[in-house]
Enzyme design. Structure first.
Site, mmCIF file in Angstrom:
data_model
loop_
_atom_site.group_PDB
_atom_site.id
_atom_site.type_symbol
_atom_site.label_atom_id
_atom_site.label_comp_id
_atom_site.label_asym_id
_atom_site.label_seq_id
_atom_site.Cartn_x
_atom_site.Cartn_y
_atom_site.Cartn_z
ATOM 1 N N GLY A 575 41.447 37.612 50.300
ATOM 2 C CA GLY A 575 41.558 37.771 48.856
ATOM 3 C C GLY A 575 40.186 37.829 48.236
ATOM 4 O O GLY A 575 39.163 37.881 48.934
ATOM 5 N N MET A 577 38.568 35.593 46.814
ATOM 6 C CA MET A 577 37.759 34.398 46.985
ATOM 7 C C MET A 577 37.381 34.107 48.427
ATOM 8 O O MET A 577 36.680 33.139 48.685
ATOM 9 C CB MET A 577 38.498 33.183 46.400
ATOM 10 C CG MET A 577 38.744 33.277 44.909
ATOM 11 S SD MET A 577 37.222 33.503 43.973
ATOM 12 C CE MET A 577 37.485 35.145 43.310
ATOM 13 N N GLY A 578 37.851 34.886 49.381
ATOM 14 C CA GLY A 578 37.461 34.649 50.759
ATOM 15 C C GLY A 578 38.506 35.110 51.754
ATOM 16 O O GLY A 578 39.515 35.711 51.396
ATOM 17 N N VAL A 580 40.992 34.038 55.091
ATOM 18 C CA VAL A 580 41.682 32.898 55.688
ATOM 19 C C VAL A 580 42.038 33.240 57.137
ATOM 20 O O VAL A 580 42.560 34.323 57.425
ATOM 21 C CB VAL A 580 42.964 32.547 54.908
ATOM 22 C CG1 VAL A 580 43.657 31.340 55.538
ATOM 23 C CG2 VAL A 580 42.632 32.265 53.450
ATOM 24 N N LYS A 595 39.399 28.729 55.607
ATOM 25 C CA LYS A 595 39.003 29.735 54.622
ATOM 26 C C LYS A 595 37.484 29.819 54.575
ATOM 27 O O LYS A 595 36.804 28.810 54.349
ATOM 28 C CB LYS A 595 39.534 29.403 53.228
ATOM 29 C CG LYS A 595 39.066 30.410 52.151
ATOM 30 C CD LYS A 595 39.586 30.069 50.767
ATOM 31 C CE LYS A 595 41.013 30.506 50.602
ATOM 32 N NZ LYS A 595 41.479 30.397 49.189
ATOM 33 N N ASP A 689 45.474 26.268 37.867
ATOM 34 C CA ASP A 689 45.828 27.652 38.197
ATOM 35 C C ASP A 689 47.186 27.699 38.897
ATOM 36 O O ASP A 689 47.356 28.420 39.886
ATOM 37 C CB ASP A 689 44.734 28.263 39.085
ATOM 38 C CG ASP A 689 44.840 29.783 39.164
ATOM 39 O OD1 ASP A 689 45.391 30.391 38.227
ATOM 40 O OD2 ASP A 689 44.381 30.364 40.164
#
Length: 823
Positions: A575, A577-578, A580, A595, A689
């Site tokens: 994604g 953000m990083g 996995v 992650k 979130d």
């Protein structure tokens, strides 16, 4: 690592005002650096040249001290004002008085208040009265001695300072009608003076005439768009009129204009807290606003504003023949404050100034080493700590500091040796045992590591979690070690009690740390930091310095992927953000998810440290419905989070297949989700979130909530670095989150959105104008979409989706009970 928290500057609004580094000003004669210097109680007054270029006061020196200390340090403010007036040509004194009349009268009011209490003795007040009188500025007592402001004086030609003093005297009499008339008359007499209009707005606020205060402050801003005091006055008025958004916009502008104004920072914190502000009498008193926030100060007042001692008259120069001990102490205190506030560059700067003023100030070397550690400059930290060791071989703080730095450099044997020396000096120093345990861990000597962790936990309860993690991580690898449940119970028992001498943080410090990161999008960081940093006195009476930010379990010192501890099996997903991965923890033989965080976290050292601390705080959560973070580590310039591996699917994917969920199924799932949130909230952690893609249904049928604020934090980090607005999940976010505020009630709002979406298959608010739709609750009732729902579902959802936090369920547990009652 010891980090001191000062009342000097609250940093909840770093992104608004650029308070991370001292702002630069230009005053015609060149460029200087404006900084805040915190004086020790016995320190000498900051001496500056009262006349700047061509005889005028430098904008960042006495003018800042005068303006920013009127309410809480009126004596210091008065001294700065007198220096300014003394340095002005005769013809410019009257101009200065007209331009700054409101601030001058604010100072006179504070002087009168201090003289009427125990804050200022009468002899000092009389001296200030005499000196100000020489420049035609009457103190309130002097004006009262010349007679109250009779009708004849009202019609005389007065300058604005005298006029505003008379208004204050009238206001002090308690006659509201006369006060209102005096304010109106003074406004009419000086319609083009923005300082008079701003002072009038403040009087109206004090009289609770907020509408008039807002109008008057707006007039002042129209006359001078750079008048930060007018924006503050209007912010207070708007907040009292329930226009929080307008108030926050005004306070942002005020802080951008005057970054050194602490009262603006604290007022902003009060606005964000959503507490009532109608009881405030002054928007310039930091102490008063803090009282409104329900906190007390545990640090001495600081002089706000002044010249950076590195280059101005206030700082002297390197050529001084004798050490300047008081200035060195003052700079050291500021360095301590900057370190605790996370402004490590400034901490390093002020510690260097402290060393310049007193080369034998070993505490300053250690504080600078402290800052270097947080900045990742471990060689510099080793150098400073080594210098102290050379000069003072019995300084256990220096050994402990250098041990920490050497551990970070990978020099485990050297780190072990330094920690052993610190233990030899004071065997009761828990931090040294912890540092040596880390060194043994890196060397693979797990038995000694566990023994030292155990000793650290026995000396300080702060290390009990780390010891328990070590037992779980390595206990099985140490022959004869008491592993399993019994071993864990023993570990918990060891760390169960704190050493009696351990100093606890005050509620004020706890609040400021939480506030500092909450408003800037890092509330999770703050809750972790609260109990990281502690100090205790050793047997030799020397205050022990905690030298590491990783006391919280789990530690980033676990070895990672490259060394073979974790074997990557396959990529699970990727994604923004990083990435996995599924992996195997080969030391424990268990499956994990790893992650690798994206590049945005590594761009800026401060953002990286914030993220790491937040992740460590989330890692403390232990609940069956929360995906557990086992550890965080850095390796080859990458940051990895190691999670509990869950075989399952997120609820957004479930909904893709099922279109909508039966009420009984959804109620059970969101009951578990609410339980997870209730637990996290009890630990001071807000999700921020929550959405269906962050809730997982395991193959065993249980709910697992993930990504407590971490993805959102990474997004905010990137947004801060790129000066863009944060891109969150607007369909799920509570209205107040648009302004950067997150709370328990914000999570409950998102929970209501998730429940609505799960039951109906669609989101309640679909945009594009989310703000309008949320504030007007413009959504279709579930009972209109799904006939046959239990009575009361609409009421539960409606309460979750209330635009104001006060209208929602007060806790996730309350939501869970209400939902369960419908089954």
């Amino acid at each position: 690592m010891r980090k001191t928290l000062s009342a000097l500057v609250l940093f909840p609004l770093l992104g608004w005002a650029g308070l991370c580094t001292p702002p630069v000003y230009c005053d015609g004669g060149g460029i200087g650096v404006v900084s805040a210097i915190e004086l020790a109680p016995d320190a000498e007054k900051v001496q500056v040249d009262p006349a700047g270029p061509q005889g005028r006061p430098p904008a960042g020196d006495d003018l800042s001290i005068f303006r920013n200390n009127t309410a809480d340090r009126p004596d210091v403010s008065a001294e700065a004002l007198l220096r300014i007036l003394s340095g002005l040509p005769q013809g410019e004194v009257e101009t200065f008085r007209r331009t700054h009349c409101g601030k001058i009268v604010e100072l006179l009011t504070s002087l009168d208040r201090a003289a009427s209490s125990t804050g200022l003795d009468q002899k000092r007040y009389a001296g200030i009265t005499s000196e100000l009188g020489a420049f035609g500025i009457p103190t309130i007592q002097a004006r009262e001695r010349s007679g109250p402001p009779p009708a004849r004086r009202m019609h005389e030609r007065r300058d604005p300072v005298e006029a505003l003093v008379d208004v204050r005297i009238t206001a002090n009499s308690g006659d509201k009608e006369k006060t209102a008339a005096a304010i109106d008359e003074t406004r009419a007499a000086y319609p083009d003076n923005p300082s008079v209009q701003t002072a009038a707005a403040s009087y109206y606020n004090e009289a609770h005439d907020y509408k008039k205060a807002e109008t008057t402050a707006t007039d002042a801003i129209a006359l001078d768009s750079k008048n930060s005091d007018a924006y503050k006055a209007r912010a207070l008025a708007r907040a009292s009129l329930e226009d929080r958004k307008g108030a926050i916009e005004d306070i942002q502008k005020a802080m951008a204009m005057d970054p050194q104004d602490e009262s603006a920072s604290v007022l902003a914190a009060l606005l964000e807290s959503r507490k009532p502000v109608t009881t405030l009498k002054s928007i310039s008193s930091v102490a008063e606003i803090k009282r409104a926030l329900g906190i007390s100060e545990d640090a001495p007042d600081a002089v706000r504003g002044g010249t950076d001692a590195g280059g101005g008259a206030a700082g002297g120069g390197a050529g001084l023949s004798a050490p300047d001990f008081s200035r060195s102490r003052a700079y050291l205190k500021t360095a301590l404050a900057k370190n605790r506030l996370g402004d490590y560059e400034s901490a390093q700067h002020y510690a260097s100034l402290a060393i310049e003023k007193d080369p034998a100030n070993y505490e300053a070397y250690l504080e600078r080493a402290n800052a270097y550690n947080f900045l990742g400059r471990y060689d510099d930290s080793v150098r400073d700590a080594g210098f102290v060791i050379e000069k003072a071989p019995a300084n256990l703080q220096a050994y402990n500091m250098r041990s920490w730095s050497l551990n970070r450099k990978g020099q485990a044997r050297e780190a072990q040796a330094d920690a052993s020396r610190a233990i030899g000096i004071n065997p009761g120093f828990a931090d040294a045992w912890f540092n040596r345990a880390l060194a043994y861990e890196k060397q693979g000597d797990y038995r000694k590591m566990l023994d030292d962790f155990k000793q650290a936990a026995a000396l300080s309860g702060a290390y009990s979690s780390r010891y328990q993690d070590a037992v779980a991580q390595y206990g099985a690898q140490v022959p004869g070690f008491a592993a399993g449940a019994a071993g864990m119970r023993a570990a918990a028992a060891v760390g169960g009690g704190e050493a009696p001498a351990r100093r606890r943080h005050s509620p004020f410090n706890r609040f400021l740390m939480t506030l500092l990161f909450t408003v800037t999008g890092g509330g999770l960081v703050a809750m972790g930091l609260i109990h990281i940093f502690s100090s205790r006195r050793g047997e030799d009476g020397v205050e022990a310095r905690a030298t590491h930010p990783d006391v919280l379990a789990p530690s980033i010192f676990y070895e990672g992927v490259a060394t073979g501890k974790y074997k990557i099996e396959r990529k699970l997903g990727e994604g923004a953000m990083g990435v996995v991965y599924e992996a195997t923890d080969q030391s424990l033989g268990r499956k994990v998810a790893i992650k690798r965080m994206g590049e945005e976290i590594k761009i800026n050292e401060r953002e990286k440290q914030r993220f790491l601390e937040e992740a460590r705080t989330v890692a403390l959560l232990r609940h069956p419905n929360i995906i557990e973070i086992y550890t965080i580590f850095e390796e080859e310039d990458n940051i990895y989070l190691v999670f509990e591996y869950v075989d399952g699917v997120t609820l957004d994917k479930v909904l893709d297949e099922q279109a909508r969920m039966p009420f009984e199924t959804a109620a059970a799932m969101f009951g578990e989700t609410a339980g997870a949130l209730a637990y996290a909230h009890s630990k001071g952690v807000v999700h921020r979130d929550l959405k269906l893609s962050n809730i997982m249904l395991s193959s065993e049928g249980s709910i697992k909530v993930m990504d407590f604020g971490l993805a959102r934090h990474a997004q905010e980090s990137m947004a801060r670095l790129s000066n863009k607005e944060v891109v969150g999940s607007p369909a799920y976010m509570a209205p107040e989150q648009d302004l950067g505020a997150s709370s328990v009630e914000s999570d409950i709002y998102s929970l209501g959105v998730c429940l609505y979406e799960a039951l109906s298959g669609v989101l309640p608010f679909q945009g594009p104008d989310f703000h309008y739709q949320k504030n007007h609750k413009a959504y279709q009732a579930l009972s209109d979409i799904l006939p046959g729902l239990p009575p009361g579902v609409d009421e539960v959802v409606s309460k979750c989706l209330a635009p104001e936090p006060e209208g929602r369920f007060r806790s996730a547990e309350e939501f869970r009970r209400a939902l369960g009652a419908l089954l």
